[in-house]
Design an enzyme around this catalytic site. Structure first.
Site, PDB file in Angstrom:
ATOM      1  N   GLU A  46       9.078  19.558  36.269  1.00  0.00           N
ATOM      2  CA  GLU A  46      10.132  20.476  36.693  1.00  0.00           C
ATOM      3  C   GLU A  46       9.670  21.411  37.800  1.00  0.00           C
ATOM      4  O   GLU A  46      10.412  21.696  38.735  1.00  0.00           O
ATOM      5  CB  GLU A  46      10.664  21.277  35.506  1.00  0.00           C
ATOM      6  N   TYR A 129      17.257  27.696  35.628  1.00  0.00           N
ATOM      7  CA  TYR A 129      17.330  26.243  35.612  1.00  0.00           C
ATOM      8  C   TYR A 129      16.163  25.641  34.829  1.00  0.00           C
ATOM      9  O   TYR A 129      16.353  24.840  33.913  1.00  0.00           O
ATOM     10  CB  TYR A 129      17.356  25.633  37.029  1.00  0.00           C
ATOM     11  N   ASP A 147      21.517  22.455  37.901  1.00  0.00           N
ATOM     12  CA  ASP A 147      20.795  22.334  39.164  1.00  0.00           C
ATOM     13  C   ASP A 147      21.797  21.940  40.248  1.00  0.00           C
ATOM     14  O   ASP A 147      22.999  21.900  40.015  1.00  0.00           O
ATOM     15  CB  ASP A 147      19.682  21.283  39.048  1.00  0.00           C
TER      16      ASP A 147
END
Length: 300
Positions: A46, A129, A147
């Site tokens: 991520e 996020y 996102d």
DNA sequence: AATACGTGGAG
DNA sequence: TCTCCAAGTAT
């Protein structure tokens, strides 16, 4: 509001079903999606995927996890090693934050990536996020994972416009929460599936509506696919910016393992004023460490 | 709220 | 060639 929305046959339930079935048949095989990968792998992916395409992340991700299979492994190294291993993924402050996050995980969470959303959000480099993404992807929790892909999918499918707003809004978040399936496991699948749809089909430039599993339900398509109406997107120039100078300076420092004389850095960029500003900025960000005798290196 | 922050592939 | 833009965060 949920009960009506989630009745079988309701528009949202139908949307969920279509996207989930499509995902099951079309999802990319990505290493961080391997159930055996674990929360740390998800977290590393991520961080790397923040503004960087999958194709460029893949090799760096593999090397990173091979070298630092647990947060404690990374935390034990100097931050400069994280910056070096970040290679050319871009936005190297993310490497520094991932390193700091690993240290925080060791100090506050016994070396294990926390599963609590608030605890995740408190980590360096983890915003709304990423916290939701880790909680959902790694721990199967129910969160709106919003996102740029999801914002675009929802803008088209539900709002009926060609593009989402330029920057994320509270309305986006609300819409995503509204669209989230009630059932926890379904919600977690929806999070990754709706994102994948945005990445592979409902793309920014030229959406592949012919292959889209929800084209018959898409508000934008049903409205005749009207063109984008809104403020023009500012195309950011890169040539000549401080960012470019920072990139060049850091590239030199990444390639050298010891101290680098300032003279070597001076060769990066002609403009003295801009070069100094960029270098000062890197030092201020903690990406570069100044040494005595006019030398520099990655932070230790 | 607007801006800074890298890099390189695709159309 | 040149523009667009790719799983955002911090300030």
């Amino acid at each position: 509001m949920g009960s009506v929305l989630y009745q079988s046959g309701s528009p949202l339930a139908s949307l969920h079903t279509s996207v989930l079935e499509w995902y099951d048949a079309n999802a990319r095989v990505l290493p961080w999606r391997d159930p055996a990968a674990g929360p740390w792998a998800v977290m590393v992916s991520e961080f790397m995927l923040q503004q960087t395409p999958v194709a460029r992340v893949l090799p760096a991700y593999q090397r990173w996890l091979e070298r630092w299979p647990k947060p404690a492994d990374l935390a034990a190294e100097p931050p400069g090693e994280a910056v070096r291993a970040w290679d050319r993924l871009g936005y190297p402050r993310r490497a520094l934050r991932l390193h700091a996050a690993a240290q925080a995980i060791v100090e506050r969470h016994g070396g294990e990536v926390p599963d609590d959303h608030a605890a995740l959000l408190a980590l360096p480099g983890v915003g709304t996020y990423t916290a939701a993404a880790i909680a959902s992807f790694a721990f199967g929790q129910r969160h709106a994972v919003v996102d740029t892909n999801v914002r675009r999918v929802l803008a088209r499918a539900l709002t009926g416009v060609a593009q989402p707003t330029i920057s994320p809004t509270a309305a986006d978040q609300r819409l995503a929460v509204t669209a989230l399936p009630e059932d926890v496991r379904t919600a977690a699948r929806w999070a990754v599936a709706s994102m994948e749809l945005g990445a592979l089909i409902c793309t920014a430039r030229t959406p592949r509506c012919g292959d889209c599993p929800i084209r018959s339900q898409c508000a934008w398509v049903l409205a005749g696919s009207p063109p984008y109406e809104g403020p023009p997107r500012k195309g950011q120039t890169y040539e000549g910016t401080d960012r470019q100078v920072r990139g060049r300076l850091l590239a030199v420092l990444r390639s050298e393992h010891g101290a680098v004389p300032k003279k070597a850095l001076d060769a990066c960029w002609q403009d003295h004023v801009q070069r100094e500003r960029a270098l000062d900025g890197l030092v201020a960000d903690g990406l570069v460490e100044p040494l005595p005798r006019n030398q520099y290196r990655l932070p230790t």
